[in-house]
Design a protein around this motif. Structure first.
Motif, mmCIF file in Angstrom:
data_model
loop_
_atom_site.group_PDB
_atom_site.id
_atom_site.type_symbol
_atom_site.label_atom_id
_atom_site.label_comp_id
_atom_site.label_asym_id
_atom_site.label_seq_id
_atom_site.Cartn_x
_atom_site.Cartn_y
_atom_site.Cartn_z
ATOM 1 N N SER A 155 1.034 -1.076 0.376
ATOM 2 C CA SER A 155 -0.141 0.042 0.128
ATOM 3 C C SER A 155 1.136 1.494 0.012
ATOM 4 O O SER A 155 0.698 2.431 -0.820
ATOM 5 N N ALA A 156 1.566 1.304 1.113
ATOM 6 C CA ALA A 156 3.052 2.457 1.233
ATOM 7 C C ALA A 156 3.602 2.668 -0.662
ATOM 8 O O ALA A 156 3.448 3.746 -0.777
ATOM 9 N N ASN A 157 3.301 1.447 -1.327
ATOM 10 C CA ASN A 157 3.891 1.698 -2.876
ATOM 11 C C ASN A 157 3.584 1.804 -3.552
ATOM 12 O O ASN A 157 3.831 3.153 -4.129
ATOM 13 N N ALA A 158 2.412 1.600 -3.149
ATOM 14 C CA ALA A 158 1.210 2.093 -4.234
ATOM 15 C C ALA A 158 0.940 4.069 -4.217
ATOM 16 O O ALA A 158 0.387 4.022 -5.061
ATOM 17 N N ILE A 159 0.699 4.140 -3.079
ATOM 18 C CA ILE A 159 0.808 5.455 -2.979
ATOM 19 C C ILE A 159 1.790 5.990 -3.005
ATOM 20 O O ILE A 159 1.347 6.952 -4.027
ATOM 21 N N GLU A 160 2.913 5.553 -3.464
ATOM 22 C CA GLU A 160 4.217 6.812 -3.663
ATOM 23 C C GLU A 160 4.003 6.490 -4.736
ATOM 24 O O GLU A 160 4.645 7.913 -5.387
ATOM 25 N N SER A 161 4.179 5.501 -5.219
ATOM 26 C CA SER A 161 4.078 5.030 -6.831
ATOM 27 C C SER A 161 2.750 6.244 -7.941
ATOM 28 O O SER A 161 3.584 6.763 -8.150
ATOM 29 N N ALA A 162 1.826 6.259 -6.743
ATOM 30 C CA ALA A 162 0.116 6.922 -7.885
ATOM 31 C C ALA A 162 1.253 8.835 -7.870
ATOM 32 O O ALA A 162 -0.016 9.535 -8.822
ATOM 33 N N ALA A 163 1.296 9.190 -6.319
ATOM 34 C CA ALA A 163 1.333 10.640 -6.571
ATOM 35 C C ALA A 163 2.933 10.658 -7.277
ATOM 36 O O ALA A 163 2.915 11.609 -7.282
ATOM 37 N N ASP A 164 3.662 10.608 -7.444
ATOM 38 C CA ASP A 164 4.482 10.010 -8.590
ATOM 39 C C ASP A 164 4.185 10.764 -9.904
ATOM 40 O O ASP A 164 4.570 11.792 -10.757
ATOM 41 N N ARG A 165 2.648 10.479 -10.155
ATOM 42 C CA ARG A 165 2.509 10.357 -11.365
ATOM 43 C C ARG A 165 0.534 11.236 -11.287
ATOM 44 O O ARG A 165 0.477 11.577 -12.887
#
Length: 137
Positions: free
Chosen positions: A25-35
């Motif tokens: 979940s943390a990685n998915a949030i971070e990845s989405a926030a980048d784009r």
């Protein structure tokens, strides 16, 4: 797509440090926030709030600088009601509209992707909704 609505289950994974899902979940949030812009609504805010005794602590966990807060569109509430009606007609047993219907409808009406790990209901009732979910789904 300009934004991603972040489902409460993903946020709760992170704030509770869930042993199975916190990392994903943390990685998915971070990845989405980048784009994309990350968005939450009052339903999501309310679901996450059960983990906090003070609103200030919740606001610290869900900072405005990271998660934009949007009102739930009336069109989304209508769509959620229709999806819930279909759910009941198919034998669903819940008697009041579930938060998932409102969350899914908000993403659908706004044209957002939905970051979630609980996809069965979203795929069933919002089949055109673009989901960001674990690979197993």
């Amino acid at each position: 797509m300009t934004a991603v609505l972040v489902d409460s289950n993903v946020l709760l994974d992170v704030v509770t440090n869930d042993t199975n899902w916190a990392t994903w979940s943390a990685n998915a949030i971070e990845s989405a926030a980048d784009r994309f812009r990350l968005v939450i609504n009052a339903v999501i805010y309310g679901e996450v709030s059960v983990r906090y005794s003070r609103i200030e602590d919740l606001d610290t966990a869900l900072p405005d600088a990271m998660f934009e807060r949007e009102e739930l569109p009336y069109e989304a509430a209508f769509l959620a009601g229709k999806a819930f009606l279909t759910y009941r007609q198919r034998g669903g047993t819940k008697r009041s509209p579930l938060p998932d219907f409102l969350i899914g409808a908000h993403a659908a009406v706004a044209g957002y992707q939905l970051l979630t790990r609980d996809i069965a209901r979203y795929r069933t009732y919002y089949p055109r909704l673009r989901l960001i979910a674990p690979d197993y789904c």
